[in-house]
Design a protein around this motif. Structure first.
Motif, PDB file in Angstrom:
ATOM      1  N   ALA A 345      54.181  16.416 -71.481  1.00 59.48           N
ATOM      2  CA  ALA A 345      52.330  15.735 -71.532  1.00 59.48           C
ATOM      3  C   ALA A 345      51.181  16.709 -71.463  1.00 59.48           C
ATOM      4  O   ALA A 345      50.178  16.202 -72.082  1.00 59.48           O
ATOM      5  CB  ALA A 345      52.271  15.336 -69.887  1.00 59.48           C
ATOM      6  N   CYS A 346      51.559  18.189 -71.126  1.00 57.81           N
ATOM      7  CA  CYS A 346      51.137  18.841 -72.257  1.00 57.81           C
ATOM      8  C   CYS A 346      50.897  19.262 -73.259  1.00 57.81           C
ATOM      9  O   CYS A 346      49.530  19.304 -73.587  1.00 57.81           O
ATOM     10  CB  CYS A 346      51.243  20.178 -71.119  1.00 57.81           C
ATOM     11  SG  CYS A 346      51.108  20.499 -69.313  1.00 57.81           S
ATOM     12  N   ALA A 354      46.648  16.379 -68.300  1.00 60.20           N
ATOM     13  CA  ALA A 354      47.825  16.846 -67.891  1.00 60.20           C
ATOM     14  C   ALA A 354      48.470  16.757 -66.210  1.00 60.20           C
ATOM     15  O   ALA A 354      48.715  16.227 -65.587  1.00 60.20           O
ATOM     16  CB  ALA A 354      49.178  17.657 -68.639  1.00 60.20           C
ATOM     17  N   THR A 379      52.338   9.948 -71.697  1.00 57.41           N
ATOM     18  CA  THR A 379      52.989  10.778 -72.524  1.00 57.41           C
ATOM     19  C   THR A 379      53.198   9.498 -74.098  1.00 57.41           C
ATOM     20  O   THR A 379      51.728  10.058 -74.998  1.00 57.41           O
ATOM     21  CB  THR A 379      54.304  11.591 -72.274  1.00 57.41           C
ATOM     22  OG1 THR A 379      53.610  11.992 -71.051  1.00 57.41           O
ATOM     23  CG2 THR A 379      54.023  12.545 -73.434  1.00 57.41           C
TER      24      THR A 379
END
Length: 413
Positions: A345-346, A354, A379
């Motif tokens: 996600a980051c 995120a 994501t």
């Protein structure tokens, strides 16, 4: 009463009571052991400041000792030397007569020699028919023998003091260099902290050092600087520990194999149609093909929409984006999201977005069956350009009873 040695108009010396008492105390039986005159001389030279003597006085004592035959001051023989002022001046490297007399008086005052004056004030010796000295008038060296142990201890104390002073100055130099290096590194690396104020404290402490400080002053300043250095090191270690914790968490996420711990039966209905896609690891995008990420929203807006995230920040507060990202790491673990899912996600959203996503999920955690699967779905949608945080934050703001401001609406567009 006169306080020191003076000379009357008739040439007779007038001495102080303290000097007379000292000479009487040194009377009596001679010392039992002989001593090396040059060893005693070295002790006197080492302790000259403690004895109140100048370098010229040490030179005069050196000259006096050369008139005593042999290197051992023997208590069973005559310890009186009787050179004339002219002879003394010559051996004392041509010292002037008035200066010579002044430093001879200083040696007497220091209790290192005694005067043995003749009836006519001259210095001489009476010898027997065999040539042995029966009686001598001049300067008696017996105090050097009597005080040999005392002078040796005094010299050793001076040496210890000098060594302690030298070690204190060396430690101060090292401590100053360490503080300067630490401050420079912290400022150049942009580490969090009021380093300018710490530098001012450092300069203030150093300003208390005089041009020629004594050992006690040096040690006092050293103690303060060592405390300051320990404080700087503690602050930097705390910052490094925080960074290492976040870094290790991310590294663990990258190294743990994705075994799809989220059961398919726990996924929300909309995930089941993509069962096979959910079980396959998603390749991470490169900088060339990564979808353009949304910019982070105002922090104040995020905290209005997601007030629960504040409880998981450092010390129960979220004051900046770093605090929000730290709180997101805690929430990620609490919701059972794997490190790899959060790292994906980051990579896709950016670390700030995120963290915002996890804050939003925390607010809706009662309605999410599988937080890990939900985050992976978001994501994937982010990579396809199908997910936007703006509407989510607006919905949460309305559910919190907050009316989005114009700035909030512009940021979510």
């Amino acid at each position: 009463m006169q306080s020191g040695n003076v000379t009357t108009p008739f040439g007779q010396r007038r001495v102080s009571l303290a000097l007379v008492k000292g000479q009487l105390d040194r009377g009596g039986p001679p010392p039992a052991h002989s001593v090396d005159k040059w060893k005693v001389f070295r002790d006197v030279a080492e302790a000259r400041q403690r004895l109140g003597l100048q370098d010229r006085a040490i030179a005069v004592l050196d000259a006096l000792l050369t008139f005593y035959p042999g290197n051992e001051l023997k208590p069973d023989g005559s310890l009186v030397v009787f050179p004339s002022n002219a002879q003394l001046s010559l051996r004392a490297h041509g010292i002037a007569g008035t200066t010579l007399r002044r430093h001879l008086a200083a040696l007497v005052e220091a209790g290192l020699i005694d005067r043995r004056d003749s009836p006519n004030g001259k210095r001489y010796a009476r010898r027997s028919q065999a040539g042995d000295i029966e009686n001598a008038f001049g300067f008696d060296l017996r105090p050097l023998v009597q005080r040999a142990s005392e002078l040796a201890n005094l010299a050793q104390d001076v040496v210890r003091e000098a060594q302690a002073f030298r070690r204190a100055k060396e430690a101060l130099t090292i401590c100053r260099r360490d503080i300067r290096k630490l401050l420079t590194a912290a400022m150049e690396e942009g580490a969090d902290g009021d380093w300018s104020q710490i530098e001012e404290s450092y300069i203030t402490i150093l300003a208390r050092l005089p041009r020629a400080p004594g050992r006690q002053i040096v040690e006092n300043v050293l103690d303060e600087l060592e405390l300051l250095r320990d404080e700087i090191i503690n602050r930097l270690e705390l910052l490094l520990k925080t960074q290492n914790t976040e870094s290790n968490d991310n590294q663990n996420g990258r190294h743990i194999q994705n075994s799809n711990p989220d059961s398919i039966t726990e996924l929300e209905p909309r995930f089941r149609k993509d069962e096979r896609a959910a079980t396959r690891p998603t390749p991470r995008p490169t900088p060339n093909d990564r979808t353009v990420l949304q910019k982070a929203f105002p922090l104040a807006m995020v905290l209005k929409a997601c007030p629960q995230i504040v409880d998981y920040g450092p010390s129960g507060a979220v004051a900046n984006w770093r605090d929000l990202m730290s709180a997101a790491v805690v929430v990620r673990s609490m919701l059972g999201i794997s490190p790899s899912a959060y790292q994906d996600a980051c990579d896709a959203m950016g670390p700030e977005n995120a963290a915002i996503t996890l804050a939003c999920m925390l607010e809706r955690s009662g309605h999410i069956q599988s937080a890990g699967g939900y985050l992976r779905d978001l994501t994937s949608k982010t990579r396809r350009g199908e997910f936007s945080l703006g509407p989510v934050l607006m919905a949460l703001l309305r559910s919190q009873g907050e009316r989005p401001g114009a700035h909030d609406l512009d940021a979510s567009a």
